[in-house]
Enzyme design. Structure first.
Site, PDB file in Angstrom:
ATOM      1  N   HIS A   1      10.716  33.762  24.900  1.00  0.00           N
ATOM      2  CA  HIS A   1      11.845  34.601  25.323  1.00  0.00           C
ATOM      3  C   HIS A   1      11.678  35.995  24.736  1.00  0.00           C
ATOM      4  CE1 HIS A   1      15.130  31.447  26.524  1.00  0.00           C
ATOM      5  NE2 HIS A   1      13.976  31.242  27.143  1.00  0.00           N
TER       6      HIS A   1
ATOM      7  N   TYR B   1      24.934  34.288  23.084  1.00  0.00           N
ATOM      8  CA  TYR B   1      25.803  34.100  21.922  1.00  0.00           C
ATOM      9  C   TYR B   1      27.100  34.853  22.210  1.00  0.00           C
ATOM     10  CZ  TYR B   1      21.823  32.577  19.019  1.00  0.00           C
ATOM     11  OH  TYR B   1      20.747  31.895  18.486  1.00  0.00           O
TER      12      TYR B   1
ATOM     13  N   PRO C   1      23.815  27.341  11.921  1.00  0.00           N
ATOM     14  CA  PRO C   1      22.844  27.446  13.030  1.00  0.00           C
ATOM     15  C   PRO C   1      22.906  28.749  13.823  1.00  0.00           C
ATOM     16  CG  PRO C   1      24.664  26.008  13.602  1.00  0.00           C
ATOM     17  CD  PRO C   1      24.840  26.346  12.153  1.00  0.00           C
TER      18      PRO C   1
ATOM     19  N   LYS D   1      17.778  29.556  12.227  1.00  0.00           N
ATOM     20  CA  LYS D   1      16.796  29.680  11.142  1.00  0.00           C
ATOM     21  C   LYS D   1      16.425  28.370  10.459  1.00  0.00           C
ATOM     22  CE  LYS D   1      16.149  34.050  11.557  1.00  0.00           C
ATOM     23  NZ  LYS D   1      14.991  34.368  12.434  1.00  0.00           N
TER      24      LYS D   1
ATOM     25  N   TYR E   1      15.896  38.176  13.972  1.00  0.00           N
ATOM     26  CA  TYR E   1      15.949  37.020  14.871  1.00  0.00           C
ATOM     27  C   TYR E   1      14.548  36.502  15.188  1.00  0.00           C
ATOM     28  CZ  TYR E   1      17.886  33.891  18.414  1.00  0.00           C
ATOM     29  OH  TYR E   1      18.249  32.775  19.127  1.00  0.00           O
TER      30      TYR E   1
HETATM   31  C1  PHB Z   1      19.856  25.193  20.177  1.00  0.00           C
HETATM   32  O1  PHB Z   1      19.123  25.388  21.164  1.00  0.00           O
HETATM   33  O2  PHB Z   1      20.284  24.068  19.886  1.00  0.00           O
HETATM   34  C2  PHB Z   1      20.221  26.372  19.333  1.00  0.00           C
HETATM   35  C3  PHB Z   1      19.705  27.599  19.651  1.00  0.00           C
HETATM   36  C4  PHB Z   1      20.048  28.706  18.873  1.00  0.00           C
HETATM   37  C5  PHB Z   1      20.889  28.564  17.801  1.00  0.00           C
HETATM   38  C6  PHB Z   1      21.369  27.312  17.454  1.00  0.00           C
HETATM   39  C7  PHB Z   1      21.034  26.204  18.234  1.00  0.00           C
HETATM   40  O3  PHB Z   1      21.224  29.638  17.064  1.00  0.00           O
END
Ligand code: PHB
Ligand code: APR
Length: 388
Positions: free
Chosen positions: A72, A200, A292, A296, A383
């Site tokens: 990505h 997000y 999460p 990380k 990130y």
């Molecule tokens: C996930 O794909 O489960 C996932 C992706 C990004 C995050 C947390 C979980 O920040």
């Protein structure tokens, strides 16, 4: 039994360390409390920093990731149902790889099999002895029989609830913790992802995240109260709430379906120092937990493995500089990732005790992020992963 490095825990960090050391001619034994199927049944996150991608390739487990994973170039952030994009590729010239942690762990097990790696499952009562001596050893029982494993070093890759961190005397161990007043309700659904990149979303009703595993398998999360229960949430209630929190265009094209997994995860930041005590090293979740929000968790485990793998290879070449500085080196990167995960959590979640001023601060920070290349560059470099 004897080996050079005894590894407690057969999760991603234990297996990756075992695989890398084996390829460097250092023998290990991995002791795992659960069965392989149980370890592989855990649903975990799925975003890899580019450093983790390169470590997995170096370990010889990159083929399926490169074939089935999704690189990505960016991510969407949203506020008040309006999204804006952070273009990592343009800002810092790097990508992330979307490839599930479960798949990474499966690839590592298969690679251990191909090299005849020693992974012992269903062990009980693991105890670490003499970590502060020159002759450490580990005892455990299996099928009722007691076993002893002599070694030069012990790697504690046994997660937050493991025995390794508890082996470090309380007089030596320092702990740092922040428990967040909310959780993440997550579902897995056999539906096409709502977007080709992650979203997000910050919203007055709470945080939401749109993620994926592949073109037919999606992963979604909504922020819920700390004491909420899965049974309070029907699939329809989940989808309705998700739609309310994400950008309108995404909400319109969202494909819904029955959840094949649904669970609530608490959010916490935790760090234990030091990450080394004598001949015992802590790795991954055994030493630190991140919320999460910054994706990380697995990447920090890989980062620890990077430092420990190189330190142990050097040690067997007679140079103990790396093992002497492992804790300091690993912790320096751990704290930066903890900071990023804590700041993303603070930016994107609704805090129950938050006042009107704090709410404006969140929106002002998102507005600044939307219109400042400098702010976007800082988020992007964190990130995709800070250098090792
Ligand atoms: C996930 O794909 O489960 C996932 C992706 C990004 C995050 C947390 C979980 O920040
Ligand atoms: N004896 C043997 N094995 C143990 C013991 C013990 N006393 N305690 C725990 N284990 C095993 C667990 O069963 C688990 O399989 O150690 C393993 C630890 O694996 P993880 O918890 O996955 O930790 P780690 O390998 O460090 O990976 C970190 O996992 O939780 C996610 O978000 C986290 O992505 C991060 C990654």
């Amino acid at each position: 039994m004897r080996c050079q490095v005894a590894i407690i825990g057969g999760g991603p960090s234990g297996l990756l360390l075992s695989q890398l050391l084996h390829r460097a001619g250092i023998d290990t034994v991995v002791l795992e409390r659960q069965s392989r199927d149980y370890v592989l049944s855990r649903i975990r996150a799925g975003v890899l920093e580019w450093g983790s991608v390169e470590m997995l390739r170096e370990a010889g487990v990159g083929a399926r990731m490169d074939a089935e994973g999704y690189p990505h170039d960016g991510v969407y952030l949203a506020c008040r149902n309006e999204g804006f994009r952070i273009d990592f590729k343009d800002l810092v010239g790097k990508q992330v790889m979307v490839y599930g942690q479960t798949e990474v762990t499966r690839d590592l097990y298969e690679a251990r099999d191909r090299m005849d790696g020693k992974v012992i499952h269903n062990v009980e009562g693991v105890q670490i002895h003499g970590a502060d001596s020159d002759a450490p050893y580990v005892t455990y029982t299996r099928d009722g029989t007691e076993h002893r494993l002599d070694c030069d070093w012990v790697a504690g890759c046994d997660g937050f609830h493991g025995v390794s961190r508890q082996t470090i005397p309380a007089s030596v161990l320092k702990e740092f913790e922040r428990v967040y007043p909310f959780g993440w309700l997550g579902i897995l659904s056999e539906t096409p992802p709502v977007d080709d990149e992650l979203i997000y979303a910050q919203h007055e009703r709470g945080f939401a995240l749109c993620s994926m595993r592949n073109a037919r398998l999606s992963r979604y999360y909504v922020q819920v109260a700390q004491d909420d229960k899965v049974e309070n949430w029907s699939d329809d209630a989940f989808w309705d709430e998700l739609r309310r929190r994400i950008p309108e265009d995404a909400a319109e094209r969202l494909v819904t379906g029955p959840s094949i997994e649904k669970s609530i995860a608490p959010l916490r930041s935790y760090v234990a120092e030091p990450m080394r005590w004598g001949r015992l090293f802590l790795v991954g979740d055994a030493a630190h937990i991140v919320p999460p929000t910054g994706a990380k968790g697995l990447n920090l485990a890989v980062s620890d493995v990077h430092y420990l793998y190189h330190a142990l290879v050097q040690a067997y070449e007679g140079d103990e500089h790396g093992v002497a500085h492992y804790s300091e080196q690993a912790l320096a990167r751990v704290w930066k990732s903890e900071r990023f995960s804590w700041s993303m959590t603070g930016l994107l979640h609704r805090f129950p005790d938050r006042g009107a001023f704090e709410a404006r601060m969140q929106e002002a920070e998102l507005d600044y992020l939307q219109h400042s290349r400098a702010a976007q560059t800082s988020l992007a470099e964190n990130y995709v992963g800070l250098p090792y």
